[in-house]
Design a protein around this motif. Structure first.
Motif, PDB file in Angstrom:
ATOM      1  N   THR A  34     -34.400  11.130 -29.935  1.00  6.43           N
ATOM      2  CA  THR A  34     -33.477  10.271 -29.050  1.00  6.43           C
ATOM      3  C   THR A  34     -32.561  11.221 -28.763  1.00  6.43           C
ATOM      4  OG1 THR A  34     -32.644   9.807 -31.241  1.00  6.43           O
ATOM      5  CG2 THR A  34     -34.316   8.136 -30.662  1.00  6.43           C
ATOM      6  N   GLU A  35     -31.921  10.771 -27.614  1.00  6.01           N
ATOM      7  CA  GLU A  35     -30.991  11.756 -26.904  1.00  6.01           C
ATOM      8  C   GLU A  35     -29.568  11.181 -27.765  1.00  6.01           C
ATOM      9  OE1 GLU A  35     -30.632  11.448 -22.811  1.00  6.01           O
ATOM     10  OE2 GLU A  35     -32.457  12.663 -22.590  1.00  6.01           O
ATOM     11  N   ARG A  36     -28.729  12.069 -27.962  1.00  3.17           N
ATOM     12  CA  ARG A  36     -27.391  12.143 -28.496  1.00  3.17           C
ATOM     13  C   ARG A  36     -26.492  12.795 -28.029  1.00  3.17           C
ATOM     14  NH1 ARG A  36     -27.822  14.793 -34.528  1.00  3.17           N
ATOM     15  NH2 ARG A  36     -27.911  17.021 -33.769  1.00  3.17           N
ATOM     16  N   LYS A  37     -25.142  12.522 -28.313  1.00  2.00           N
ATOM     17  CA  LYS A  37     -23.986  13.319 -27.921  1.00  2.00           C
ATOM     18  C   LYS A  37     -23.428  14.034 -28.768  1.00  2.00           C
ATOM     19  CE  LYS A  37     -21.760  11.351 -23.727  1.00  2.00           C
ATOM     20  NZ  LYS A  37     -20.547  10.759 -23.229  1.00  2.00           N
ATOM     21  N   GLU A  43     -25.705  13.799 -22.815  1.00  2.91           N
ATOM     22  CA  GLU A  43     -26.643  13.531 -23.833  1.00  2.91           C
ATOM     23  C   GLU A  43     -27.648  14.425 -23.910  1.00  2.91           C
ATOM     24  OE1 GLU A  43     -27.665   9.446 -23.643  1.00  2.91           O
ATOM     25  OE2 GLU A  43     -25.808   8.814 -24.082  1.00  2.91           O
ATOM     26  N   THR A  44     -28.169  15.249 -25.022  1.00  4.07           N
ATOM     27  CA  THR A  44     -29.142  16.113 -25.102  1.00  4.07           C
ATOM     28  C   THR A  44     -30.298  15.600 -26.169  1.00  4.07           C
ATOM     29  OG1 THR A  44     -27.925  17.270 -26.855  1.00  4.07           O
ATOM     30  CG2 THR A  44     -27.656  17.807 -24.597  1.00  4.07           C
ATOM     31  N   SER A  45     -31.433  16.209 -25.851  1.00  3.35           N
ATOM     32  CA  SER A  45     -32.386  15.937 -26.917  1.00  3.35           C
ATOM     33  C   SER A  45     -32.599  17.041 -27.589  1.00  3.35           C
ATOM     34  CB  SER A  45     -33.739  15.633 -26.176  1.00  3.35           C
ATOM     35  OG  SER A  45     -34.260  16.791 -25.388  1.00  3.35           O
ATOM     36  N   ASP A  48     -33.513  20.331 -25.430  1.00  6.44           N
ATOM     37  CA  ASP A  48     -32.200  20.401 -24.772  1.00  6.44           C
ATOM     38  C   ASP A  48     -31.268  21.416 -25.516  1.00  6.44           C
ATOM     39  OD1 ASP A  48     -33.332  19.088 -22.563  1.00  6.44           O
ATOM     40  OD2 ASP A  48     -31.868  17.499 -23.106  1.00  6.44           O
TER      41      ASP A  48
END
Length: 90
Positions: A34-37, A43-45, A48
């Motif tokens: 899940t993407e998060r900051k 926001e990156t996975s 990323d």
């Protein structure tokens, strides 16, 4: 035609990167991220953060080798620590 002279250190370095990519691909298939900051303003996975970590690690590695008499192994260890920091807190 000139060929690149692959030393053992260079081969290990690129093998570890390839192994990380394979492991991250398998992990992403089994457990989608899940993407998060983090400390980045986007926001990156996991993928990323791995890419950003590898890219910044390469620049850190080159700077250390270019401006100091530091050993290649020490510069590589610093780069690996940086990738770990980016993956954990990025």
């Amino acid at each position: 035609m000139s060929w690149m002279a692959w030393t053992q250190t260079t081969a290990i370095f690129f093998s570890v990167i390839a192994l990380m990519l394979v492991c991250m691909t398998i992990y992403e298939i089994k457990v989608p991220s899940t993407e998060r900051k983090g400390f980045l303003p986007i926001e990156t996975s996991r993928g990323d953060r791995l890419f950003i970590g590898l890219l910044s690690s390469a620049f850190i590695h080159l700077v250390f080798l270019g401006v100091s008499e530091i050993s290649l192994w020490i510069a590589l260890a610093i780069s690996v620590v940086w990738v770990g920091i980016v993956l954990r807190w990025g």
